[in-house]
Design an enzyme around this catalytic site. Structure first.
Site, short mmCIF file in Angstrom:
data_model
loop_
_atom_site.label_atom_id
_atom_site.label_comp_id
_atom_site.label_asym_id
_atom_site.label_seq_id
_atom_site.Cartn_x
_atom_site.Cartn_y
_atom_site.Cartn_z
N TYR A 157 1.07 -1.28 0.13
CA TYR A 157 -0.31 0.11 0.20
C TYR A 157 0.65 1.31 0.32
CZ TYR A 157 -4.86 -2.52 -0.46
OH TYR A 157 -5.61 -3.51 -0.87
N HIS A 203 -14.66 0.91 -0.71
CA HIS A 203 -13.99 0.34 -0.05
C HIS A 203 -12.28 0.96 0.25
CE1 HIS A 203 -15.25 -2.81 -4.16
NE2 HIS A 203 -15.88 -2.77 -2.85
N GLU A 263 -25.53 -5.47 -21.52
CA GLU A 263 -25.02 -4.08 -21.77
C GLU A 263 -26.70 -3.53 -23.08
OE1 GLU A 263 -22.31 -3.25 -24.82
OE2 GLU A 263 -20.41 -3.90 -23.83
#
Ligand SMILES: [Zn+2]
Length: 244
Positions: free
Chosen positions: A56, A107, A211
Site C-alpha cells: 500500500y 472500498h 449492455e
C-alpha cells in the site's frame, strides 16, 4: 425535455486508469510473487504486516504525481450541476483532487490509515507509512495500524449507503456506471432494478454486465465518452437550483 431528478454515479478502476494509477499487479495478478487476495485479507494481514504495508505504500506514494483526467473533472461538474450522489470503488484521491465535494469511497481511501485497536482513522496523505516505527496517534499501537482499505474478507460498511441510495431511486433519476467490471459490485442486479434512465461507460464490454440493460452504452475510454455522457445528462436532467 429535461426533468427534475437525481444522478447516482458508481465508478470503478476504469475511471482512474487513464491517470496512470497502477494496481502494481502483473499480468499474472501477482505483486512481488504475492497474491494480493491472500495477503490483504481480514484473516491474514497481521501475519503479512510488512508486505501489506509495503504494497500500500507503493500505491499511496504514486498519488503524489497522479493527475485527475477529464472523467474526474466531468464528475465534479455533474456533482455540482445536479442533485447527485457519487460512489466510487476507487481508493485513490483523484476525485477529491479534481474538486469533488463528497464522493463515497466504498472500498476505503488510500491517504487514510486506520487503527483496529481503537478505530481511529487519520490522514497521512500521499506518503509511505513506516510500519516499523510509526504508531496510531490516538492509542500508540503499532501492530494494529492498517491502511484504511476494505480488505478481502472484510465488510464494506458503506455498501449500506449505496443500497439505501439505490432503494429510493425513482424513474426520474439517472444511473451512471463508469469503468467497472461488475464482478465486485452486482452491477447487473443494480441495472435491472433501476427504474429510470441508465448509462454505462466501460473501456471494454464486460461479461458480467449485459449492455442491453442500459439505455446508453459507451464502450470507449472515459475521457472520450464524457462529452457524449454530458449531452445525455443535459437532455435528461434539470440542473439543481442555483447551479449553472
Ligand atoms: Zn489506535
Amino acid at each position: 425535455m429535461p426533468h427534475k431528478g437525481k444522478l447516482l454515479v458508481i465508478t470503478g478502476a476504469g475511471l482512474s486508469a487513464e491517470s496512470g494509477i497502477s494496481t502494481f499487479r502483473g499480468a499474472n495478478g501477482l505483486w512481488e510473487d504475492h497474491k494480493i487476495e491472500a495477503i490483504c485479507h481480514a484473516r491474514s494481514w497481521r501475519s503479512n504486516f510488512d508486505t501489506v504495508h509495503r504494497f500500500y505504500n507503493a500505491r499511496r506514494t504514486q498519488l503524489a504525481t497522479a493527475k485527475p483526467n477529464a472523467g474526474h473533472e466531468a464528475l465534479v461538474e455533474w456533482e455540482a450541476r445536479y442533485e447527485s450522489i457519487l460512489f466510487t470503488q476507487n481508493v485513490d484521491n483523484l476525485l477529491e483532487v479534481a474538486g469533488a465535494r463528497k464522493p463515497v469511497h466504498l472500498h476505503g481511501f488510500l491517504p487514510d490509515m486506520r487503527c483496529t485497536a481503537c478505530d481511529n482513522v487519520w490522514t497521512i496523505g500521499a506518503r509511505a507509512w513506516d510500519q516499523t516505527k510509526e504508531c496510531c496517534p490516538a492509542c500508540g499501537s503499532r501492530k494494529d495500524v492498517k491502511p484504511f482499505i476494505v480488505f478481502f474478507g472484510e465488510e464494506a460498511p458503506l455498501y449500506r449507503a449505496l443500497i439505501e441510495a439505490l432503494a429510493i431511486m425513482t424513474d426520474d433519476d439517472v444511473l451512471l456506471i463508469i469503468g467497472t467490471s461488475g464482478v465486485v459490485l452486482p452491477i447487473l442486479d443494480i441495472a435491472e432494478k433501476t427504474p429510470g434512465l441508465s448509462i454505462l461507460n466501460n473501456l471494454h464490454s464486460e461479461p458480467a454486465i449485459p449492455e442491453d440493460l442500459f439505455d446508453h452504452v459507451f464502450i470507449e475510454p472515459v475521457t472520450s465518452a464524457v462529452d457524449k455522457m454530458d449531452r445525455v445528462l443535459r437532455e435528461t436532467l434539470l440542473p439543481r437550483k442555483g447551479a449553472a
